[in-house]
Enzyme design. Structure first.
Site, PDB file in Angstrom:
ATOM      1  N   LYS A  29      65.856  24.039  17.868  1.00 20.85           N
ATOM      2  CA  LYS A  29      66.582  25.190  18.357  1.00 20.85           C
ATOM      3  C   LYS A  29      65.748  26.459  18.361  1.00 20.85           C
ATOM      4  CE  LYS A  29      70.239  23.389  15.628  1.00 20.85           C
ATOM      5  NZ  LYS A  29      71.098  23.624  14.475  1.00 20.85           N
ATOM      6  N   GLY A  30      64.711  26.484  17.569  1.00 25.21           N
ATOM      7  CA  GLY A  30      63.968  27.718  17.288  1.00 25.21           C
ATOM      8  C   GLY A  30      63.487  28.489  18.499  1.00 25.21           C
ATOM      9  N   GLU A  66      57.230  26.958  21.954  1.00 25.38           N
ATOM     10  CA  GLU A  66      57.582  26.781  20.541  1.00 25.38           C
ATOM     11  C   GLU A  66      57.803  28.134  19.878  1.00 25.38           C
ATOM     12  OE1 GLU A  66      58.568  25.256  18.035  1.00 25.38           O
ATOM     13  OE2 GLU A  66      57.321  23.572  17.422  1.00 25.38           O
ATOM     14  N   ASP A  67      58.625  28.143  18.845  1.00 21.75           N
ATOM     15  CA  ASP A  67      58.865  29.387  18.111  1.00 21.75           C
ATOM     16  C   ASP A  67      57.670  29.770  17.243  1.00 21.75           C
ATOM     17  OD1 ASP A  67      59.262  27.243  16.366  1.00 21.75           O
ATOM     18  OD2 ASP A  67      61.218  27.886  15.663  1.00 21.75           O
ATOM     19  N   ASP A  99      53.195  26.522  12.160  1.00 22.48           N
ATOM     20  CA  ASP A  99      52.990  26.724  10.732  1.00 22.48           C
ATOM     21  C   ASP A  99      51.889  25.744  10.289  1.00 22.48           C
ATOM     22  OD1 ASP A  99      53.557  27.614   8.130  1.00 22.48           O
ATOM     23  OD2 ASP A  99      55.200  26.226   7.860  1.00 22.48           O
ATOM     24  N   LYS A 127      50.932  30.992  12.093  1.00 21.94           N
ATOM     25  CA  LYS A 127      50.469  31.259  10.723  1.00 21.94           C
ATOM     26  C   LYS A 127      49.216  30.424  10.489  1.00 21.94           C
ATOM     27  CE  LYS A 127      55.102  31.237   8.697  1.00 21.94           C
ATOM     28  NZ  LYS A 127      55.930  30.559   7.683  1.00 21.94           N
ATOM     29  N   PHE A 135      57.679  33.774   5.142  1.00 22.38           N
ATOM     30  CA  PHE A 135      58.751  33.094   5.863  1.00 22.38           C
ATOM     31  C   PHE A 135      59.534  34.119   6.659  1.00 22.38           C
ATOM     32  CE2 PHE A 135      62.416  30.518   6.804  1.00 22.38           C
ATOM     33  CZ  PHE A 135      61.818  29.292   7.050  1.00 22.38           C
ATOM     34  N   VAL A 136      59.660  33.861   7.967  1.00 26.95           N
ATOM     35  CA  VAL A 136      60.292  34.838   8.847  1.00 26.95           C
ATOM     36  C   VAL A 136      61.540  34.255   9.509  1.00 26.95           C
ATOM     37  CG1 VAL A 136      58.191  36.164   9.303  1.00 26.95           C
ATOM     38  CG2 VAL A 136      58.716  34.173  10.724  1.00 26.95           C
ATOM     39  N   ASP A 190      65.271  30.400  11.928  1.00 35.01           N
ATOM     40  CA  ASP A 190      66.342  30.378  10.934  1.00 35.01           C
ATOM     41  C   ASP A 190      65.825  30.204   9.527  1.00 35.01           C
ATOM     42  OD1 ASP A 190      65.542  27.577  11.404  1.00 35.01           O
ATOM     43  OD2 ASP A 190      67.209  27.104  10.078  1.00 35.01           O
ATOM     44  N   ARG A 249      69.334  33.208  13.241  1.00 32.47           N
ATOM     45  CA  ARG A 249      68.700  32.908  14.530  1.00 32.47           C
ATOM     46  C   ARG A 249      69.036  33.957  15.588  1.00 32.47           C
ATOM     47  NH1 ARG A 249      66.600  27.667  14.580  1.00 32.47           N
ATOM     48  NH2 ARG A 249      67.738  26.103  13.406  1.00 32.47           N
TER      49      ARG A 249
HETATM   50  P1  IMP Z   1      55.039  23.021  11.384  1.00 31.16           P
HETATM   51  O1  IMP Z   1      55.214  21.599  11.763  1.00 31.16           O
HETATM   52  O2  IMP Z   1      54.735  23.179   9.921  1.00 31.16           O
HETATM   53  O3  IMP Z   1      54.036  23.766  12.233  1.00 31.16           O
HETATM   54  O4  IMP Z   1      56.445  23.709  11.491  1.00 31.16           O
HETATM   55  C1  IMP Z   1      56.976  24.096  12.690  1.00 31.16           C
HETATM   56  C2  IMP Z   1      58.456  24.390  12.539  1.00 31.16           C
HETATM   57  O5  IMP Z   1      58.800  24.824  11.211  1.00 31.16           O
HETATM   58  C3  IMP Z   1      58.817  25.540  13.431  1.00 31.16           C
HETATM   59  O6  IMP Z   1      59.126  25.103  14.732  1.00 31.16           O
HETATM   60  C4  IMP Z   1      59.984  26.154  12.687  1.00 31.16           C
HETATM   61  O7  IMP Z   1      61.187  25.529  13.060  1.00 31.16           O
HETATM   62  C5  IMP Z   1      59.702  25.889  11.223  1.00 31.16           C
HETATM   63  N1  IMP Z   1      59.095  27.066  10.558  1.00 31.16           N
HETATM   64  C6  IMP Z   1      57.831  27.216  10.129  1.00 31.16           C
HETATM   65  N2  IMP Z   1      57.620  28.424   9.588  1.00 31.16           N
HETATM   66  C7  IMP Z   1      58.794  29.069   9.698  1.00 31.16           C
HETATM   67  C8  IMP Z   1      59.244  30.404   9.320  1.00 31.16           C
HETATM   68  O8  IMP Z   1      58.507  31.251   8.795  1.00 31.16           O
HETATM   69  N3  IMP Z   1      60.540  30.688   9.614  1.00 31.16           N
HETATM   70  C9  IMP Z   1      61.402  29.804  10.200  1.00 31.16           C
HETATM   71  N4  IMP Z   1      61.036  28.570  10.565  1.00 31.16           N
HETATM   72  C10 IMP Z   1      59.741  28.202  10.307  1.00 31.16           C
HETATM   73 MG    MG Z   2      63.434  25.752  12.361  1.00 31.20          MG
END
Ligand code: IMP
Ligand code: MG
Length: 174
Positions: free
Chosen positions: A42-43, A98-99, A102, A130, A151-152, A158, A164
């Site tokens: 959903k992000g 993508e939102d 991370d 990040k 964390f944002v 969310d 959101r």
């Molecule tokens: P990754 O697989 O660790 O890169 O995580 C990606 C997903 O984690 C993103 O699409 C978000 O849904 C969630 N996520 C990572 N960091 C944050 C944050 O700071 N706030 C909210 N959601 C996050």
């Molecule tokens: Mg998320």
């Protein structure tokens, strides 16, 4: 954890809108035709809506749902494809929307399965990145803002399904 509240505003609604407009122009410059945006829900819902509105010319859209975070702020380390795309990617100029990147694990997984569907090109646009948290070496072609390891929430992002709807991006203290 339940009393986690957004504290300082990292990016105001106006800052986000202006950056998203720049990103739309940049993407359009690289992909003049056959642009197919694939949003990860959903992000990315708010980012996609604003990005698509800023695009000149024709755009097609599709959505997929993946989950990488079970709850709260900690990664489950496991990625599940919960809803797949409705249409094929064959021959399309695809931009994954993508939102936030991370660890990069979600995106690495997505890029792998989407590349296997033989799009004409595959690019990725993320509103936030990040880099200090990266575990997977993923390519992100368009990044809105680079942030520290905080964390944002807001603008689609969310914390346990909250915040959101905020038009800005705020930090939550863990
Ligand atoms: P990754 O697989 O660790 O890169 O995580 C990606 C997903 O984690 C993103 O699409 C978000 O849904 C969630 N996520 C990572 N960091 C944050 C944050 O700071 N706030 C909210 N959601 C996050
Ligand atoms: Mg998320």
């Amino acid at each position: 954890m339940d009393d986690c509240q957004p504290t300082e505003i990292l990016f105001t609604a106006a800052q986000i809108q202006s950056r998203v407009a720049e990103m739309a122009a940049e993407i359009r410059r690289d992909v003049p035709e056959g642009l197919h945006l694939v949003a990860v829900l959903k992000g990315a819902f708010m980012f996609l809506a604003d990005l698509a509105r800023r695009m000149d010319g024709e755009v097609s859209l599709d959505f997929m749902v993946v989950s990488s975070y079970a709850k709260g702020t900690s990664s489950s380390g496991e990625i599940r494809l919960q809803k797949d795309l409705d249409t094929t990617l064959n021959g399309k100029n695809v931009v994954v929307v993508e939102d936030i990147v991370d660890t990069g694990l979600t995106l690495a997984y997505l890029q792998e399965i989407l590349r296997a569907r033989l799009p004409k090109s595959l690019r990725t646009a993320c509103l936030l990145s990040k880099p200090s948290r990266r575990q997977a070496d993923v390519q992100v072609d368009y990044v809105g803002f680079t942030i520290e390891d905080r964390f944002v929430v807001g603008y689609g992002l969310d914390y346990a399904e909250r915040y959101r709807h905020l038009p800005h991006i705020s930090v939550i203290e863990r």
